[in-house]
Enzyme design. Structure first.
Site, PDB file in Angstrom:
ATOM      1  N   GLY A  23       0.855  -1.197   0.000  1.00 17.16           N
ATOM      2  CA  GLY A  23       0.000   0.000   0.000  1.00 17.16           C
ATOM      3  C   GLY A  23       0.882   1.236   0.000  1.00 17.16           C
ATOM      4  O   GLY A  23       0.535   2.253   0.601  1.00 17.16           O
ATOM      5  N   ALA A  24       2.014   1.134  -0.673  1.00 21.36           N
ATOM      6  CA  ALA A  24       2.999   2.218  -0.610  1.00 21.36           C
ATOM      7  C   ALA A  24       2.580   3.458  -1.389  1.00 21.36           C
ATOM      8  O   ALA A  24       3.237   4.489  -1.314  1.00 21.36           O
ATOM      9  CB  ALA A  24       4.336   1.714  -1.136  1.00 21.36           C
ATOM     10  N   GLY A  26      -0.502   4.664  -0.949  1.00 20.95           N
ATOM     11  CA  GLY A  26      -1.696   5.136  -0.250  1.00 20.95           C
ATOM     12  C   GLY A  26      -1.442   6.295   0.700  1.00 20.95           C
ATOM     13  O   GLY A  26      -0.323   6.773   0.876  1.00 20.95           O
ATOM     14  N   ASP A  27      -2.552   6.693   1.299  1.00 18.18           N
ATOM     15  CA  ASP A  27      -2.553   7.866   2.154  1.00 18.18           C
ATOM     16  C   ASP A  27      -1.706   7.714   3.415  1.00 18.18           C
ATOM     17  O   ASP A  27      -1.009   8.640   3.818  1.00 18.18           O
ATOM     18  CB  ASP A  27      -4.007   8.100   2.562  1.00 18.18           C
ATOM     19  CG  ASP A  27      -4.304   9.546   2.552  1.00 18.18           C
ATOM     20  OD1 ASP A  27      -4.060  10.190   1.519  1.00 18.18           O
ATOM     21  OD2 ASP A  27      -4.732  10.029   3.616  1.00 18.18           O
ATOM     22  N   LEU A  28      -1.777   6.546   4.035  1.00 20.34           N
ATOM     23  CA  LEU A  28      -1.020   6.342   5.276  1.00 20.34           C
ATOM     24  C   LEU A  28       0.481   6.464   4.998  1.00 20.34           C
ATOM     25  O   LEU A  28       1.232   7.074   5.766  1.00 20.34           O
ATOM     26  CB  LEU A  28      -1.340   4.953   5.865  1.00 20.34           C
ATOM     27  CG  LEU A  28      -0.599   4.610   7.142  1.00 20.34           C
ATOM     28  CD1 LEU A  28      -1.051   5.508   8.291  1.00 20.34           C
ATOM     29  CD2 LEU A  28      -0.810   3.155   7.534  1.00 20.34           C
ATOM     30  N   LYS A 159      -4.703  -0.878  12.380  1.00 19.28           N
ATOM     31  CA  LYS A 159      -6.077  -1.017  12.820  1.00 19.28           C
ATOM     32  C   LYS A 159      -7.006  -0.704  11.649  1.00 19.28           C
ATOM     33  O   LYS A 159      -6.571  -0.022  10.743  1.00 19.28           O
ATOM     34  CB  LYS A 159      -6.364  -0.144  14.030  1.00 19.28           C
ATOM     35  CG  LYS A 159      -6.475   1.362  13.721  1.00 19.28           C
ATOM     36  CD  LYS A 159      -6.926   2.125  14.922  1.00 19.28           C
ATOM     37  CE  LYS A 159      -8.416   2.327  14.921  1.00 19.28           C
ATOM     38  NZ  LYS A 159      -8.845   3.584  14.286  1.00 19.28           N
ATOM     39  N   HIS A 189      -1.499   3.551  17.111  1.00 15.05           N
ATOM     40  CA  HIS A 189      -0.575   4.695  17.137  1.00 15.05           C
ATOM     41  C   HIS A 189      -0.690   5.509  18.423  1.00 15.05           C
ATOM     42  O   HIS A 189       0.230   6.230  18.786  1.00 15.05           O
ATOM     43  CB  HIS A 189      -0.722   5.557  15.881  1.00 15.05           C
ATOM     44  CG  HIS A 189      -1.881   6.498  15.904  1.00 15.05           C
ATOM     45  ND1 HIS A 189      -3.141   6.128  15.568  1.00 15.05           N
ATOM     46  CD2 HIS A 189      -1.958   7.805  16.233  1.00 15.05           C
ATOM     47  CE1 HIS A 189      -3.948   7.167  15.687  1.00 15.05           C
ATOM     48  NE2 HIS A 189      -3.255   8.198  16.098  1.00 15.05           N
ATOM     49  N   ASP A 246     -13.826   2.738  16.244  1.00 17.80           N
ATOM     50  CA  ASP A 246     -12.710   3.520  15.711  1.00 17.80           C
ATOM     51  C   ASP A 246     -11.761   3.992  16.815  1.00 17.80           C
ATOM     52  O   ASP A 246     -10.539   3.979  16.634  1.00 17.80           O
ATOM     53  CB  ASP A 246     -13.276   4.732  14.948  1.00 17.80           C
ATOM     54  CG  ASP A 246     -12.198   5.521  14.216  1.00 17.80           C
ATOM     55  OD1 ASP A 246     -11.337   4.891  13.582  1.00 17.80           O
ATOM     56  OD2 ASP A 246     -12.212   6.766  14.287  1.00 17.80           O
ATOM     57  N   HIS A 251      -7.729   2.704  20.696  1.00 18.25           N
ATOM     58  CA  HIS A 251      -6.876   3.695  21.356  1.00 18.25           C
ATOM     59  C   HIS A 251      -7.210   3.922  22.832  1.00 18.25           C
ATOM     60  O   HIS A 251      -6.347   3.821  23.702  1.00 18.25           O
ATOM     61  CB  HIS A 251      -6.978   5.033  20.639  1.00 18.25           C
ATOM     62  CG  HIS A 251      -6.697   4.955  19.165  1.00 18.25           C
ATOM     63  ND1 HIS A 251      -5.741   4.130  18.628  1.00 18.25           N
ATOM     64  CD2 HIS A 251      -7.237   5.618  18.113  1.00 18.25           C
ATOM     65  CE1 HIS A 251      -5.705   4.296  17.314  1.00 18.25           C
ATOM     66  NE2 HIS A 251      -6.608   5.179  16.980  1.00 18.25           N
TER      67      HIS A 251
END
Ligand code: BG6
Length: 499
Positions: A23-24, A26-28, A159, A189, A246, A251
């Site tokens: 997923g290189a 992508g947004d993350l 996640k 995170h 979420d 978290h």
């Protein structure tokens, strides 16, 4: 770029490794992973001989690198880089083109991995939608890439880890067919945030806190994450997830375990995680008849934030007009053990609230007797606040005398920021990537922890299944139905940030 290193951060430099990102494109990757790797490299934490291998399809390597560069400029303007520096950085990068479903992609990846200083270490980061996790794990395993004989092999799973207990169990079982549990890094995170880690250091390196850290002195605890942003471009995910999955299941429950855990026997991944899981096991199950009183769910309507009009959740692109998905949630937990019996832990989070503030508020019991009998201005219950962001730091709210010929009381707040202007607080992803590369799993969730947390949340999800309506709150306001009632027996009630 490595040569431009001006400042060395605290921390062990990593071993050289192949950093493989699925997923290189992508947004993350663009928003978080790439900037973190660049910063780690600059401050000497990432080994300069490491390789960054992007797995993606539909683009040439040149296009991929150009999109990374664009991403860096738009999402991380603080990282300045001239062409020469960028070219040096891209010399560390290569792309493997391929479909994640195809065995040939993994064979090509296997050929692309490099042996650096005698070891072929690899970290596989799954920055892809969750339905790909097991395909990737199996693909890697089939070509022998999970075998650690030539170097370490670690997989990082983002996640959401499952959508409920059953799906989390299935995912754990399937991942464990390809990787040993010790090779799996489930990332949350929040645990990489400076204040969250500092919570452990404050708790277990200061002897003044421990005697107070229990039901005898603490009235209740609030762990919160207020956000002013909406769901941005993520309707597809958020409609299925909602705020409970979420933010709470992952978290904020993780933070709760760190607040409530007993001191571990040593600061190692398993010793810490063994204590965290004991907290989860002691959480009182949510019974169907109590869910209504112990939780609040709401959804933002149209409103205004910072003077700008904001549309309602149901008007966001991709959201069904009749959606009853919660964008705000609060849940009152109890931990049934000797330390915490009867102390409410209220976890709450919401989108489109007036401010972005995340904090942990430890609210102590009020003074047993008001010696300074000042009408309308009695001493207030103390609070110790760990600010997760912004303005990371800790503050202690005490009562003090107003100056002058009076014993009137005023609030005195002692603040201790975690960093002064010269200091540098690392981004959570820098911390966590660094830990994966160094094999430190302390800040990552273990399989049993994830399952235990879903087990706690599942009854709420079931109770909310098929709900047709939901309370609305105006975007940009703290006026949320049910919140004051949720805190009725809590000293000073709901702690809204900035109030
Ligand atoms: C993510 C959630 O995990 O955390 C988002 O999916 C949320 O909805 C984000 O906005 C909050 O993280 P941070 O670090 O901005 O507080």
């Amino acid at each position: 770029m490595p040569e431009t290193t001006t400042k060395r951060c605290l921390g062990e430099p990593t071993e050289p490794a192949n950093i493989v990102i699925f997923g290189a494109g992508g947004d993350l990757t663009r928003r978080k992973l790439l900037p973190s790797l660049v910063k780690m490299l600059r401050c000497g934490l990432l080994h300069p001989k490491s390789r960054i291998i992007g797995v993606l399809k539909g683009r040439s390597e040149e296009e991929w690198l150009a999109s990374l560069y664009q991403g860096l400029r738009s999402f991380s303007p603080d990282i300045s880089m001239n062409d020469e520096q960028w070219n040096r950085f891209t010399a560390m990068c290569k792309m493997v083109a391929g479909d994640l479903k195809e065995a040939s992609t993994y064979t090509a990846l296997s050929e692309a991995l490099e042996t650096i200083e005698g070891r072929c270490n690899a970290m596989f980061y799954c920055a892809v939608p969750p339905n790909w996790y097991t395909t990737i794990a199996a693909g890697l395993s089939n070509v022998g890439l999970t075998n650690e004989s030539a170097g370490f092999r670690r997989v990082v799973i983002e996640k959401p880890f499952g959508m409920d207990l059953e799906s989390a169990r299935v995912l754990n079982n399937e991942l464990q067919l390809s990787f040993d549990e010790s090779q799996i890094y489930r990332i949350d995170h929040y645990l990489g945030k400076e204040s969250v880690q500092n919570l452990l250091v404050y708790r277990f390196s200061n002897s003044i806190l421990e005697p107070l850290w229990n039901r005898n002195f603490i009235d209740h605890i609030q762990i919160s994450a207020a956000e002013s942003i909406g769901i941005e471009y993520r309707a597809n995910y958020y409609e299925k997830s909602g705020a409970l999955r979420d933010m709470i299941q992952s978290h904020l429950m993780q933070v709760m375990t760190l607040v409530a855990m007993e001191p571990p026997v040593e600061f190692t991944a398993d010793a810490v995680r063994d204590e965290k899981i004991k907290v989860l096991r002691a959480v009182r199950p949510f019974e169907p008849e109590n869910i209504k009183n112990q939780t609040v769910a709401a959804q933002y309507g149209a409103g205004e934030i910072d003077g700008e009009p904001v549309k309602a959740y149901v008007a966001e692109e991709g959201v069904a007009p009749e959606s009853a998905t919660e964008t705000f949630v609060a849940a009152r937990f109890y931990i049934d053990n000797w330390r915490w019996q009867g102390v409410p832990f209220v976890l709450w989070t919401g989108k489109r609230l007036p401010r972005r503030v995340s904090e942990i508020v430890i609210r102590f019991r009020k003074p047993p007797f008001n010696l300074f009998d000042v009408e309308g201005n009695p001493p207030l219950a103390n609070a110790l606040v760990f600010r997760v962001h912004p303005d990371e730091g800790i503050s202690l709210r005490m009562n003090a005398k107003q100056p002058g010929l009076t014993t009137d009381i005023q609030r005195s707040v002692m603040r201790a920021p975690y960093s002064d202007e010269s200091g540098d607080i690392a981004d959570a992803y820098e911390v966590l990537l660094h830990d994966v590369l160094n094999g430190d799993a302390t800040l990552f969730s273990r399989a049993d922890e994830v399952e235990e947390s879903w087990e706690i949340i599942d009854p709420i999800l079931k109770a909310w299944e098929n709900k047709l309506s939901i309370h609305r709150y105006q975007a940009g306001s703290w006026d949320i139905e049910g919140m004051d009632e949720l805190f009725t027996d809590c000293e000073l009630g709901w702690h809204k940030p900035g109030h």
